[in-house]
Design a protein around this motif. Structure first.
Motif, PDB file in Angstrom:
ATOM      1  N   ALA A   1       0.645  -1.041  -0.001  1.00 58.17           N
ATOM      2  CA  ALA A   1       0.053  -0.079   0.113  1.00 58.17           C
ATOM      3  C   ALA A   1       1.055   1.131   0.002  1.00 58.17           C
ATOM      4  O   ALA A   1       0.621   2.178  -0.855  1.00 58.17           O
ATOM      5  CB  ALA A   1      -0.863   0.220   0.916  1.00 58.17           C
ATOM      6  N   GLY A   2       1.898   1.320   0.910  1.00 57.60           N
ATOM      7  CA  GLY A   2       2.827   2.300   0.759  1.00 57.60           C
ATOM      8  C   GLY A   2       3.638   2.828  -0.546  1.00 57.60           C
ATOM      9  O   GLY A   2       3.587   3.896  -0.760  1.00 57.60           O
TER      10      GLY A   2
ATOM     11  N   VAL B   1      -4.305   5.313   4.932  1.00 59.07           N
ATOM     12  CA  VAL B   1      -3.873   4.542   3.838  1.00 59.07           C
ATOM     13  C   VAL B   1      -4.935   3.980   3.133  1.00 59.07           C
ATOM     14  O   VAL B   1      -5.846   3.432   3.755  1.00 59.07           O
ATOM     15  CB  VAL B   1      -2.983   3.295   4.529  1.00 59.07           C
ATOM     16  CG1 VAL B   1      -2.606   2.255   3.552  1.00 59.07           C
ATOM     17  CG2 VAL B   1      -1.979   3.912   5.398  1.00 59.07           C
ATOM     18  N   THR B   2      -4.809   4.008   1.722  1.00 55.85           N
ATOM     19  CA  THR B   2      -6.058   3.611   1.031  1.00 55.85           C
ATOM     20  C   THR B   2      -5.586   2.339   0.387  1.00 55.85           C
ATOM     21  O   THR B   2      -4.471   2.501  -0.223  1.00 55.85           O
ATOM     22  CB  THR B   2      -6.709   4.485   0.122  1.00 55.85           C
ATOM     23  OG1 THR B   2      -5.744   5.093  -0.761  1.00 55.85           O
ATOM     24  CG2 THR B   2      -7.338   5.746   0.938  1.00 55.85           C
ATOM     25  N   PRO B   3      -6.421   1.449  -0.018  1.00 59.38           N
ATOM     26  CA  PRO B   3      -5.859   0.217  -0.808  1.00 59.38           C
ATOM     27  C   PRO B   3      -5.709   0.437  -1.940  1.00 59.38           C
ATOM     28  O   PRO B   3      -6.128   1.452  -2.823  1.00 59.38           O
ATOM     29  CB  PRO B   3      -7.112  -0.708  -0.535  1.00 59.38           C
ATOM     30  CG  PRO B   3      -8.021  -0.190   0.270  1.00 59.38           C
ATOM     31  CD  PRO B   3      -7.695   1.232   0.436  1.00 59.38           C
TER      32      PRO B   3
END
Length: 156
Positions: free
Chosen positions: A123-124, A154-156
Motif C-alpha cells: 500500500a505504501g 492508507v487507502t488500498p
C-alpha cells in the motif's frame, strides 16, 4: 441456510446449524462466514491453514535465497512489473527498495505470523507510485513543508 454464495454462510447459519456448516466448510476447504455487525471471517480446517502457513514459509525462503545468491535481485526486479504494474512509475532504486521491503515483510509473515506488514508495504509503495504517476501531485509532494499535518490515511 444462506445459499446466496456457494462458499459463504451467515453467522446466524453457523449458530443455528453448526454441524451442517462445519461439514460444508470441510467439504469446501474453507467457508466465509458473514456477519452483519462485524467483519467476515473464514471457517477452515486447522491442517489446511497449517499447509497454507508452510507454503508461505517455503515461498518466503525461496525469495530470500534468490536475493542471497543474487544480491542485485535481478530476476525479482524483472518480475516486479508483471506482479505490480504500477512499479513502472518508480525509479530503479525505488523498485529495488520496494522488493527488499516486500521480501522482508513476507519473511516476517511466514516466520513470525506478522501478516499485515506485506500489505502495508504494498500500500505504501503503491501510494508513492500513484503520486509519481500524476505530475501535479508529484510536484506538490516535492515542495518543502513544515509542521505536522496529522495522521496519514492508507487507502488500498
Amino acid at each position: 441456510m444462506n445459499t446466496s454464495h456457494p462458499d459463504a454462510v451467515t453467522f446466524s447459519d453457523l449458530s443455528r446449524n453448526p454441524r451442517s456448516v462445519a461439514e460444508r466448510a470441510s467439504r469446501l476447504g474453507r467457508l466465509r462466514v458473514t456477519h452483519r455487525d462485524a467483519p467476515d471471517f473464514y471457517l477452515t480446517a486447522a491442517d489446511r491453514e497449517e499447509q497454507r502457513d508452510q507454503t508461505l514459509t517455503t515461498t518466503s525462503r525461496i525469495f530470500l535465497a534468490l536475493m542471497k545468491h543474487d544480491p542485485s535481485a535481478r530476476a525479482l526486479l524483472l518480475a516486479m512489473p508483471d506482479v505490480f504494474p504500477w512499479v513502472r512509475h518508480l525509479g530503479v532504486e525505488e523498485v529495488r527498495a520496494f522488493t527488499v521491503e516486500l521480501i522482508d515483510a513476507l519473511s516476517d509473515a511466514a516466520e513470525l505470523d506478522l501478516d499485515a506488514g506485506a500489505q502495508e508495504v504494498i500500500a505504501g509503495w503503491r501510494a508513492t507510485a500513484r503520486i509519481k504517476a500524476d505530475p501535479s501531485q508529484h510536484e506538490e509532494a516535492l515542495r518543502p513543508t513544515s509542521g505536522d499535518f496529522g495522521a496519514v490515511e492508507v487507502t488500498p
